[in-house]
Scaffold this motif. Structure first.
Motif, PDB file in Angstrom:
ATOM      1  N   ASP A 135     -18.307  -0.893 -14.961  1.00  0.00           N
ATOM      2  CA  ASP A 135     -17.078  -1.354 -14.315  1.00  0.00           C
ATOM      3  C   ASP A 135     -16.153  -0.168 -14.016  1.00  0.00           C
ATOM      4  O   ASP A 135     -15.768   0.559 -14.931  1.00  0.00           O
ATOM      5  N   LEU A 160     -12.624   4.268 -15.513  1.00  0.00           N
ATOM      6  CA  LEU A 160     -11.463   5.122 -15.282  1.00  0.00           C
ATOM      7  C   LEU A 160     -10.539   5.123 -16.492  1.00  0.00           C
ATOM      8  O   LEU A 160     -10.043   6.173 -16.915  1.00  0.00           O
ATOM      9  N   LEU A 210     -12.354   6.069  -8.118  1.00  0.00           N
ATOM     10  CA  LEU A 210     -11.254   5.473  -7.350  1.00  0.00           C
ATOM     11  C   LEU A 210     -11.765   4.860  -6.043  1.00  0.00           C
ATOM     12  O   LEU A 210     -11.316   3.786  -5.632  1.00  0.00           O
ATOM     13  N   LEU A 258     -13.142   1.546  -6.713  1.00  0.00           N
ATOM     14  CA  LEU A 258     -12.073   0.564  -6.906  1.00  0.00           C
ATOM     15  C   LEU A 258     -11.495   0.146  -5.565  1.00  0.00           C
ATOM     16  O   LEU A 258     -11.182  -1.017  -5.344  1.00  0.00           O
ATOM     17  N   GLY A 296     -11.315  -3.539  -3.489  1.00  0.00           N
ATOM     18  CA  GLY A 296      -9.998  -4.132  -3.222  1.00  0.00           C
ATOM     19  C   GLY A 296      -9.080  -4.120  -4.418  1.00  0.00           C
ATOM     20  O   GLY A 296      -8.068  -4.808  -4.449  1.00  0.00           O
ATOM     21  N   GLN A 297      -9.410  -3.299  -5.407  1.00  0.00           N
ATOM     22  CA  GLN A 297      -8.581  -3.292  -6.620  1.00  0.00           C
ATOM     23  C   GLN A 297      -7.520  -2.188  -6.608  1.00  0.00           C
ATOM     24  O   GLN A 297      -6.756  -2.068  -7.558  1.00  0.00           O
ATOM     25  N   LEU A 298      -7.540  -1.373  -5.557  1.00  0.00           N
ATOM     26  CA  LEU A 298      -6.626  -0.230  -5.544  1.00  0.00           C
ATOM     27  C   LEU A 298      -5.381  -0.527  -4.706  1.00  0.00           C
ATOM     28  O   LEU A 298      -5.429  -1.249  -3.716  1.00  0.00           O
ATOM     29  N   GLN A 299      -4.270   0.067  -5.147  1.00  0.00           N
ATOM     30  CA  GLN A 299      -3.061   0.062  -4.321  1.00  0.00           C
ATOM     31  C   GLN A 299      -3.363   0.801  -3.020  1.00  0.00           C
ATOM     32  O   GLN A 299      -4.399   1.448  -2.883  1.00  0.00           O
ATOM     33  N   ASP A 300      -2.416   0.764  -2.108  1.00  0.00           N
ATOM     34  CA  ASP A 300      -2.584   1.483  -0.857  1.00  0.00           C
ATOM     35  C   ASP A 300      -2.209   2.956  -1.040  1.00  0.00           C
ATOM     36  O   ASP A 300      -1.143   3.411  -0.643  1.00  0.00           O
ATOM     37  N   VAL A 301      -3.104   3.684  -1.695  1.00  0.00           N
ATOM     38  CA  VAL A 301      -2.870   5.115  -1.911  1.00  0.00           C
ATOM     39  C   VAL A 301      -4.120   5.898  -1.511  1.00  0.00           C
ATOM     40  O   VAL A 301      -5.222   5.364  -1.510  1.00  0.00           O
ATOM     41  N   ASP A 302      -3.883   7.150  -1.180  1.00  0.00           N
ATOM     42  CA  ASP A 302      -4.975   8.067  -0.861  1.00  0.00           C
ATOM     43  C   ASP A 302      -5.707   8.428  -2.150  1.00  0.00           C
ATOM     44  O   ASP A 302      -5.091   8.852  -3.123  1.00  0.00           O
ATOM     45  N   PHE A 342      -2.159   3.471 -14.301  1.00  0.00           N
ATOM     46  CA  PHE A 342      -2.693   2.215 -13.771  1.00  0.00           C
ATOM     47  C   PHE A 342      -1.618   1.366 -13.106  1.00  0.00           C
ATOM     48  O   PHE A 342      -1.816   0.823 -12.027  1.00  0.00           O
ATOM     49  N   HIS A 343      -0.472   1.240 -13.753  1.00  0.00           N
ATOM     50  CA  HIS A 343       0.504   0.267 -13.261  1.00  0.00           C
ATOM     51  C   HIS A 343       1.805   0.893 -12.774  1.00  0.00           C
ATOM     52  O   HIS A 343       2.690   0.172 -12.328  1.00  0.00           O
TER      53      HIS A 343
END
Lengths: 208, 208
Positions: B84, B89, B140, B143, B147-153, B192-193
């Motif tokens: 997973d 991570l 990353l 992830l 679809g588990q990631l924020q909108d980040v590079d 993470f958050h």
DNA sequence: TTATAACTACCGACCGTCCGGTCGGTACCA
DNA sequence: TGGTACCGACCGGACGGTCGGTAGTTATAA
């Protein structure tokens, strides 16, 4: 009584010297940079350079103070004028990040070379850094009091913020994939919301 | 043809030497640390120390490789066994953080002193670091694909992660407010958050 | 059992180089 | 005449590195 600058040298030239020295020290490190290196980069000799400076350590000390003043003027002071703590933090992180990426920076040097200073010089620099740190953590404390913060230690979070920002100098390159603004924006996003989308399917924190 | 170690010195003693040298270099910096400093810390003379090492630069190179091997063995390899990506991570960040705080570490050195190496040595170290970086970013990317990631590079996010972790060595102190485990846990939470609670009352991001 | 060869683990003395810093000047400008 | 901006030559010291040893331990072999 005590050693002093023999004369009042041209201040613009002195600023040029600081800028050139900062660049070289940034690239090679303080110890690996000789006074001759700096002099040559300025098109003069070591003896000529000593007309302006009082010693290698004092030069480093002056550069660090210059960097801290930049940080105060361009980040801390404008930020203090922002009442909302979240907006204030957002501005501070972005402005600080831009200061790191824009440099050629004297700011970055003071990240690495503190040990090269004499103990009294170290104390002064550490004190100024501490003031900036406290400003950031204070903003986090405000957020916490307002219930806007995750369940994190504000000291650790502040160091985490600073770690990400200072690390920029190691990887950010002009002309790379990200512009200065994009890099600053990315840092703000990661710092504020983390990298994971808020998952409600898995209780990953809070309890235990 | 080429210079080689004249004999086969005791390997345990060699490890002791690496450990002692790493500690001193970590504290004073590579350039500011003389071979004599290291020898004295080991209760021997410089000439005696040269029985074990082939030069100051090569010693640094060996220490860095030692640190990278630690990182591979204690972080990357165990992490790779976790299917997973989020759990992987989480483990990697925490294990890497603990490696930094536990040190006395050779890992921290390779953060700072790359420029002291010869260009071929730099290339080898950079290559190994790059492999580790790619491992993290790959996680990353997984992830993101899920679809588990924020909108980040993912590149910027990986560097952000590494910045926070590496910065630990600057502020974490044993016996301080946070234990190693607590510090590692804080880093995971922040990474993470983020630091802000997901706000639904104020549109603070996304648009504009 | 002992002579000795071989090897490991060091050390004292030394070398060339480079570094931070100084000093006595000089050229130029006000 | 005096201050500013520099420079060539020099100094003491520290540094990385070398070299020729020596004390002790182990290996061999008569």
């Amino acid at each position: 009584m005590r050693a002093q600058k023999k004369s009042a040298p041209n201040n613009e030239r002195l600023a040029e010297i600081y800028r050139a020295a900062a660049q070289i020290i940034l690239r090679k490190g303080y110890d690996a940079t000789s006074v001759n290196d700096i002099a040559n980069a300025l098109g003069m000799t070591k003896a000529g350079l000593y007309h302006y400076i009082n010693g290698k350590k004092e030069l480093l000390f002056d550069i660090m103070n210059f960097g801290l003043s930049e940080l105060d003027e361009e980040v801390a002071e404008p930020a203090r004028a922002i009442a909302d703590p979240a907006a204030r933090l957002r501005f501070a992180v972005a402005a600080h990040a831009r200061l790191v990426t824009r440099g050629q920076g004297a700011i970055t040097i003071l990240v690495d070379e503190i040990t090269a200073l004499t103990p009294p010089q170290q104390r002064k620099i550490t004190q100024r850094k501490r003031a900036y740190f406290d400003f950031l953590r204070g903003t986090l404390d405000e957020l916490k009091a307002a219930g806007q913060l995750q369940d994190v230690d504000t000291t650790a979070a502040t160091f985490g913020l600073l770690g990400m920002i200072n690390w920029l100098s190691r990887w950010f390159r002009h002309g790379g994939a990200l512009s200065e603004e994009q890099a600053a924006d990315q840092l703000v996003r990661i710092a504020f919301h983390g990298i994971l989308r808020p998952a409600r399917l898995k209780a990953v924190d809070s309890s235990q």
